[in-house]
Design a protein around this motif. Structure first.
Motif, mmCIF file in Angstrom:
data_model
loop_
_atom_site.group_PDB
_atom_site.id
_atom_site.type_symbol
_atom_site.label_atom_id
_atom_site.label_comp_id
_atom_site.label_asym_id
_atom_site.label_seq_id
_atom_site.Cartn_x
_atom_site.Cartn_y
_atom_site.Cartn_z
ATOM 1 N N ASP A 100 0.828 -1.210 0.000
ATOM 2 C CA ASP A 100 0.000 0.000 0.000
ATOM 3 C C ASP A 100 0.861 1.258 0.000
ATOM 4 O O ASP A 100 0.558 2.239 -0.683
ATOM 5 C CB ASP A 100 -0.916 0.019 1.227
ATOM 6 C CG ASP A 100 -1.922 -1.099 1.224
ATOM 7 O OD1 ASP A 100 -2.206 -1.635 0.130
ATOM 8 O OD2 ASP A 100 -2.422 -1.450 2.309
ATOM 9 N N ALA A 101 1.936 1.245 0.777
ATOM 10 C CA ALA A 101 2.814 2.405 0.861
ATOM 11 C C ALA A 101 3.502 2.661 -0.474
ATOM 12 O O ALA A 101 3.639 3.810 -0.905
ATOM 13 C CB ALA A 101 3.850 2.202 1.958
ATOM 14 N N GLU A 102 3.937 1.586 -1.140
ATOM 15 C CA GLU A 102 4.598 1.752 -2.429
ATOM 16 C C GLU A 102 3.625 2.270 -3.491
ATOM 17 O O GLU A 102 3.986 3.094 -4.326
ATOM 18 C CB GLU A 102 5.221 0.431 -2.871
ATOM 19 C CG GLU A 102 6.429 0.050 -2.041
ATOM 20 C CD GLU A 102 6.961 -1.318 -2.384
ATOM 21 O OE1 GLU A 102 6.386 -1.994 -3.266
ATOM 22 O OE2 GLU A 102 7.960 -1.719 -1.763
ATOM 23 N N ALA A 104 1.024 4.156 -2.935
ATOM 24 C CA ALA A 104 0.742 5.551 -2.620
ATOM 25 C C ALA A 104 1.885 6.461 -3.055
ATOM 26 O O ALA A 104 1.668 7.612 -3.423
ATOM 27 C CB ALA A 104 0.481 5.712 -1.128
ATOM 28 N N ALA A 105 3.109 5.937 -3.032
ATOM 29 C CA ALA A 105 4.266 6.728 -3.421
ATOM 30 C C ALA A 105 4.477 6.730 -4.932
ATOM 31 O O ALA A 105 5.374 7.395 -5.429
ATOM 32 C CB ALA A 105 5.514 6.200 -2.728
ATOM 33 N N GLY A 106 3.676 5.956 -5.657
ATOM 34 C CA GLY A 106 3.801 5.911 -7.098
ATOM 35 C C GLY A 106 4.841 4.922 -7.586
ATOM 36 O O GLY A 106 5.317 5.020 -8.708
ATOM 37 N N MET A 107 5.211 3.964 -6.750
ATOM 38 C CA MET A 107 6.238 3.001 -7.123
ATOM 39 C C MET A 107 5.655 1.692 -7.641
ATOM 40 O O MET A 107 6.384 0.820 -8.082
ATOM 41 C CB MET A 107 7.128 2.706 -5.920
ATOM 42 C CG MET A 107 7.907 3.904 -5.456
ATOM 43 S SD MET A 107 8.725 3.658 -3.893
ATOM 44 C CE MET A 107 9.688 2.223 -4.191
ATOM 45 N N GLY A 108 4.341 1.528 -7.590
ATOM 46 C CA GLY A 108 3.720 0.277 -7.998
ATOM 47 C C GLY A 108 3.349 0.279 -9.465
ATOM 48 O O GLY A 108 3.779 1.113 -10.267
ATOM 49 N N MET A 109 2.514 -0.677 -9.819
ATOM 50 C CA MET A 109 2.034 -0.771 -11.195
ATOM 51 C C MET A 109 1.156 0.444 -11.509
ATOM 52 O O MET A 109 0.351 0.859 -10.680
ATOM 53 C CB MET A 109 1.206 -2.045 -11.372
ATOM 54 C CG MET A 109 1.999 -3.320 -11.214
ATOM 55 S SD MET A 109 3.067 -3.615 -12.597
ATOM 56 C CE MET A 109 1.875 -3.895 -13.876
ATOM 57 N N PRO A 110 1.286 1.026 -12.691
ATOM 58 C CA PRO A 110 0.464 2.191 -13.020
ATOM 59 C C PRO A 110 -0.989 1.775 -13.259
ATOM 60 O O PRO A 110 -1.265 0.719 -13.808
ATOM 61 C CB PRO A 110 1.101 2.722 -14.301
ATOM 62 C CG PRO A 110 1.763 1.545 -14.904
ATOM 63 C CD PRO A 110 2.204 0.682 -13.753
ATOM 64 N N ASP A 111 -1.888 2.614 -12.808
ATOM 65 C CA ASP A 111 -3.307 2.376 -13.025
ATOM 66 C C ASP A 111 -3.754 3.332 -14.115
ATOM 67 O O ASP A 111 -3.943 4.528 -13.877
ATOM 68 C CB ASP A 111 -4.091 2.606 -11.732
ATOM 69 C CG ASP A 111 -5.555 2.277 -11.900
ATOM 70 O OD1 ASP A 111 -5.894 1.579 -12.879
ATOM 71 O OD2 ASP A 111 -6.363 2.699 -11.060
ATOM 72 N N ASN A 112 -3.913 2.812 -15.300
ATOM 73 C CA ASN A 112 -4.283 3.666 -16.437
ATOM 74 C C ASN A 112 -5.787 3.724 -16.662
ATOM 75 O O ASN A 112 -6.228 4.249 -17.669
ATOM 76 C CB ASN A 112 -3.603 3.146 -17.714
ATOM 77 C CG ASN A 112 -2.101 3.244 -17.607
ATOM 78 O OD1 ASN A 112 -1.590 4.119 -16.921
ATOM 79 N ND2 ASN A 112 -1.393 2.347 -18.277
ATOM 80 N N GLY A 113 -6.557 3.183 -15.770
ATOM 81 C CA GLY A 113 -7.999 3.237 -15.889
ATOM 82 C C GLY A 113 -8.519 2.126 -16.782
ATOM 83 O O GLY A 113 -7.761 1.293 -17.280
ATOM 84 N N PRO A 114 -9.824 2.088 -17.023
ATOM 85 C CA PRO A 114 -10.386 1.020 -17.855
ATOM 86 C C PRO A 114 -9.983 1.198 -19.324
ATOM 87 O O PRO A 114 -9.821 2.321 -19.805
ATOM 88 C CB PRO A 114 -11.891 1.176 -17.669
ATOM 89 C CG PRO A 114 -12.082 2.596 -17.265
ATOM 90 C CD PRO A 114 -10.859 2.971 -16.496
ATOM 91 N N THR A 115 -9.808 0.078 -19.989
ATOM 92 C CA THR A 115 -9.447 0.150 -21.418
ATOM 93 C C THR A 115 -10.666 0.557 -22.228
ATOM 94 O O THR A 115 -11.778 0.073 -22.000
ATOM 95 C CB THR A 115 -8.908 -1.190 -21.899
ATOM 96 O OG1 THR A 115 -9.902 -2.188 -21.648
ATOM 97 C CG2 THR A 115 -7.637 -1.565 -21.184
#
Length: 119
Positions: A100-102, A104-115
């Motif tokens: 969760d912390a990663e 929130a910091a923007g270090m995880g997988m990007p969420d580009n929204g629904p295709t």
């Protein structure tokens, strides 16, 4: 002139930072304790005897991850504010994890929204 300060009649109580730092790393994290509580089958099996732990490792508080010397000390611990606060914290939603912390910091997988559908 000179002499001792009149407001300092009692020696300061010394706080041991060494023991506080040592205990900080011996305690399990909130997420690890929460996962153990969700399993729920730990209450049925007896605790193994360990000579290195207080009370041979028989008197344990699962919520606070602490061992006690005897039953009376453990029962007194159950009445304390710190234990009740921990009970309330563990009965609520799951605590935050490193993932969760990663995120929130923007270090995880990007969420580009629904295709979107291509035309």
């Amino acid at each position: 002139m000179g002499g001792k300060c009149p407001s300092r009649k009692v020696k300061k109580r010394r706080y041991s930072h060494k023991t506080a730092r040592r205990n900080k790393f011996l305690v399990k994290g909130d997420d690890a304790v929460y996962e153990e509580l969700q399993k729920g089958d730990s209450e049925n099996k007896p605790l193994p005897r360990d000579e290195d732990l207080p009370g041979m490792g028989q008197y344990y508080c699962l919520h606070c991850d602490r061992y006690f010397a005897n039953v009376t000390v453990r029962d007194e611990h159950y009445k304390t504010k710190r234990h009740k606060k921990r009970l309330k914290q563990m009965s609520g939603p799951a605590p935050h994890t490193q993932l969760d912390a990663e995120l929130a910091a923007g270090m995880g997988m990007p969420d580009n929204g629904p295709t979107l559908m291509s035309m």
